[in-house]
Design an enzyme around this catalytic site. Structure first.
Site, PDB file in Angstrom:
ATOM      1  N   ASP A  88      -6.716  21.392   7.354  1.00  0.00           N
ATOM      2  CA  ASP A  88      -6.411  21.382   5.919  1.00  0.00           C
ATOM      3  C   ASP A  88      -7.235  20.331   5.190  1.00  0.00           C
ATOM      4  OD1 ASP A  88      -4.647  23.140   4.703  1.00  0.00           O
ATOM      5  OD2 ASP A  88      -2.858  22.078   5.410  1.00  0.00           O
ATOM      6  N   GLU A 120      -6.050  24.909  -0.820  1.00  0.00           N
ATOM      7  CA  GLU A 120      -5.055  25.588  -1.649  1.00  0.00           C
ATOM      8  C   GLU A 120      -5.654  25.982  -2.993  1.00  0.00           C
ATOM      9  OE1 GLU A 120      -1.500  23.197  -1.955  1.00  0.00           O
ATOM     10  OE2 GLU A 120      -1.287  23.047   0.229  1.00  0.00           O
ATOM     11  N   GLU A 186       2.201  31.794   0.924  1.00  0.00           N
ATOM     12  CA  GLU A 186       3.392  30.968   1.188  1.00  0.00           C
ATOM     13  C   GLU A 186       4.501  31.285   0.202  1.00  0.00           C
ATOM     14  OE1 GLU A 186       2.776  26.825   2.035  1.00  0.00           O
ATOM     15  OE2 GLU A 186       4.929  26.385   1.937  1.00  0.00           O
TER      16      GLU A 186
HETATM   17  O1  KIV Z   1       0.234  22.143   5.857  1.00  0.00           O
HETATM   18  C1  KIV Z   1       0.629  23.145   6.484  1.00  0.00           C
HETATM   19  O2  KIV Z   1       1.212  23.044   7.564  1.00  0.00           O
HETATM   20  C2  KIV Z   1       0.378  24.446   5.880  1.00  0.00           C
HETATM   21  C3  KIV Z   1       1.083  25.618   6.481  1.00  0.00           C
HETATM   22  C4  KIV Z   1       2.518  25.550   6.118  1.00  0.00           C
HETATM   23  C5  KIV Z   1       0.469  26.900   6.095  1.00  0.00           C
HETATM   24  O3  KIV Z   1      -0.326  24.560   4.938  1.00  0.00           O
END
Ligand code: KIV
Length: 278
Positions: A88, A120, A186
Site C-alpha cells: 500500500d 486509493e 471496499e
Molecule cells: O490496508 C489494507 O489492509 C487494505 C485492505 C483492507 C484492502 O487496504
C-alpha cells in the site's frame, strides 16, 4: 538495496488474467511468519496500511508512513516465493501527482522487492495510475470506501446507498481504463459490486463487497481474531487467536507467580541429560 523478485511468483498479468475465471484469494500480512503462511494458500499478499491500526495501535491509517510500509514490506518479502506481493502507498505519499507517486512507489518497489503497489482513489487518481503503469509500476486500485479519506466520508460508511453508486462505478471504470491490473472494492453494496464486476475488464477484489467480486481480501488480524478493536460485519473470524493468546499469557503469569514455571524439564543441569535439547 534492491531485492530480486522470484520469477516463479505470480505476476500482475497472471492476476489480471483470472478475470471471470478462478477466484482470487488475497490476504494482508505485515510480518515474515504470517507472510509464509499466506504464501502457501493465497494468490496475493498485501502489505496493507491497515498495519497502522492492527499492529501499531493507531486510530486510523492516516499517520502510517512510507518508512513503516518499507519495514513491513521487507519482512513480508522474506516470507513469499509464490504469491504476488503488493504494498500500500500510505496517505500523502502519492496524492500530489504522478511524479510524487512515481518517486515513492519506486522506492517501495526497490526497497521491499514488491511487484506492485496499491493506492486509493478513482477518477481523481486515473492520471497517476496511467503514469505509474506506463513507467513500470503495476497498480492495484482501491475504490468505494477508501479509509485514507475517512474524514471526508465522515466515518467508515457503506458506499453505494446514497445516490453515489454511479460515481463509484465511474471510479472503477476510470482506474481500469488507466491501466490498473485489479481493483479493490471496499464496503460497497452487493448490487453495486455486481454491476462493477460485470462492467470492468479487470478483476474486482472485494472486502465487504459480497461474493459478486472476482476475488476477496481480508485483514489477516481480523480473520484470525487477533484484532478486537472493532469487528466489521464483513469479517468472518476463522480463528480466535486473540482470546487464545490472552488465556496463554494468563496461564504463564499464574505459573510464574505460583512457582510452577520453570519446571524441571526447562532447567539445565551441570551435565547434559539424555534427550536434552538446547
Ligand atoms: O490496508 C489494507 O489492509 C487494505 C485492505 C483492507 C484492502 O487496504
Amino acid at each position: 538495496m534492491s531485492v530480486a523478485v522470484e520469477t516463479k511468483a505470480l505476476t500482475p498479468p497472471d492476476i489480471a488474467a483470472r478475470k471471470g475465471r478462478d477466484r482470487i484469494v488475497c490476504l494482508t500480512a505485515y510480518t515474515t511468519p504470517l507472510a509464509r503462511l499466506a504464501n502457501r494458500h493465497c494468490d496475493v499478499v498485501l502489505v496493507g496500511d491497515s498495519v497502522g491500526m492492527v499492529l501499531h495501535g493507531l486510530p486510523s491509517t492516516l499517520s502510517v508512513t512510507l518508512d513503516m510500509m518499507i519495514m513491513h514490506g521487507k519482512a513480508v518479502r522474506r516470507g513469499l516465493d509464490r504469491a504476488l506481493m503488493v504494498v500500500d502507498m500510505p496517505f500523502a505519499s502519492y496524492e500530489e501527482g504522478p511524479e510524487q507517486a512515481f518517486r515513492n512507489a519506486a522506492r517501495l518497489m526497490a526497497q521491499t522487492g514488491c511487484a506492485a503497489v496499491k493506492l486509493e482513489g478513482g477518477e481523481s487518481m486515473a492520471e497517476t495510475i496511467r503514469f505509474l503503469t506506463a513507467h513500470g509500476i503495476p497498480v492495484m486500485a482501491h475504490v468505494g470506501l477508501t479509509p485514507q479519506s475517512v474524514n471526508v466520508f465522515g466515518g467508515y460508511k457503506v458506499q453505494g446507498r446514497d445516490g453515489d453508486a454511479d460515481r463509484i462505478l465511474r471510479d472503477a471504470v476510470a482506474v481500469a481504463e488507466a491501466g490498473a491490473f485489479s481493483v479493490v472494492l471496499e464496503k460497497v453494496t452487493e448490487p453495486l459490486a455486481r454491476r462493477i464486476t460485470a462492467e470492468v475488464t479487470i478483476p474486482t477484489i472485494g472486502i465487504g463487497a459480497s461474493a459478486a467480486c472476482d476475488g476477496q481480501i481480508l485483514v489477516v488480524d481480523d480473520m484470525l481474531g487477533m484484532f478486537t478493536g472493532f469487528r466489521p460485519k464483513f469479517v468472518k473470524r476463522y480463528a480466535e487467536l486473540g482470546s487464545e493468546a490472552d488465556a496463554a499469557i494468563a496461564a504463564y503469569a499464574a505459573d510464574v507467580r505460583d512457582g510452577r514455571f520453570p519446571a524441571t524439564e526447562h532447567v539445565f543441569d551441570d551435565a547434559p541429560k539424555a534427550g536434552d535439547v538446547a
